[in-house]
Design an enzyme around this catalytic site. Structure first.
Site, PDB file in Angstrom:
ATOM      1  N   GLU A  18       0.971  -1.078  -0.057  1.00  0.00           N
ATOM      2  CA  GLU A  18       0.005   0.016  -0.150  1.00  0.00           C
ATOM      3  C   GLU A  18       0.944   1.141   0.038  1.00  0.00           C
ATOM      4  OE1 GLU A  18      -3.494   2.148   2.361  1.00  0.00           O
ATOM      5  OE2 GLU A  18      -2.282   0.793   3.414  1.00  0.00           O
ATOM      6  N   HIS A  19       1.887   1.309   0.798  1.00  0.00           N
ATOM      7  CA  HIS A  19       2.720   2.482   0.990  1.00  0.00           C
ATOM      8  C   HIS A  19       4.021   2.551   0.311  1.00  0.00           C
ATOM      9  CE1 HIS A  19      -0.249   4.191   3.608  1.00  0.00           C
ATOM     10  NE2 HIS A  19      -0.466   3.080   4.131  1.00  0.00           N
ATOM     11  N   VAL A  20       4.486   1.204  -0.073  1.00  0.00           N
ATOM     12  CA  VAL A  20       5.783   1.009  -0.697  1.00  0.00           C
ATOM     13  C   VAL A  20       5.580   0.809  -2.128  1.00  0.00           C
ATOM     14  CG1 VAL A  20       7.924  -0.374  -0.613  1.00  0.00           C
ATOM     15  CG2 VAL A  20       6.604   0.120   1.456  1.00  0.00           C
TER      16      VAL A  20
END
Length: 150
Positions: free
Chosen positions: A46-48
């Site tokens: 999601e964030h990477v």
């Protein structure tokens, strides 16, 4: 997803399990977590930023070292969930579930009919034909972990 692990049975038996959130998309790191004794790891997509190739290598490294790898996906997108599971992830962690409908969509995307709507591709997840298709479907429907981080 030919390689299933005992994570789902441990959770069902209410055993204590230890996992780690991995925001470093590296096959070596995924393998190290297995040898460090973790029961599972969650790879954050999601964030990477992570390429499909790197994700596939991380999942393969985890599988080869006996570590159930869950992949954190940003939403209930069926195509994303299917691709992650087809690559061999032991399950998914869906971020930001905000409704029952969204939860049901994620579950349906992770399960094969009659329990869901996931499509079948064969290939790596069936051991390139070494596992009968129906046996794989039954195993996947029983063992794939679907959860939320909320």
């Amino acid at each position: 997803m030919l390689f299933f692990h005992s994570l789902k049975s441990k959770l069902s038996n209410q055993e204590t399990v230890f996992g780690i959130l991995n925001s470093v998309p590296s096959p070596v790191i995924c393998e190290m977590f297995a040898y460090a004794g973790f029961d599972f790891a969650v790879l954050d997509t999601e964030h990477v930023l992570i390429s499909d190739d790197t994700l596939a290598h991380c999942i393969r490294a985890a599988n080869c070292s006996g570590l159930p790898l869950l992949v954190r996906v940003p939403d209930d997108n069926a195509a994303t969930i299917g691709r992650v599971l087809d690559a061999g992830a032991a399950g998914i962690v869906v971020s930001r579930i905000s409704s029952l409908a969204m939860a049901n969509n994620a579950i349906a995307a992770a399960k094969y009919p009659p329990l869901g709507t996931r499509g079948i591709s064969g290939g790596r997840n069936t051991g390139f034909g070494t596992l009968a298709l129906q046996d794989y479907i039954d195993l996947a429907n029983r063992e794939v972990v679907v959860c939320s981080d909320d």
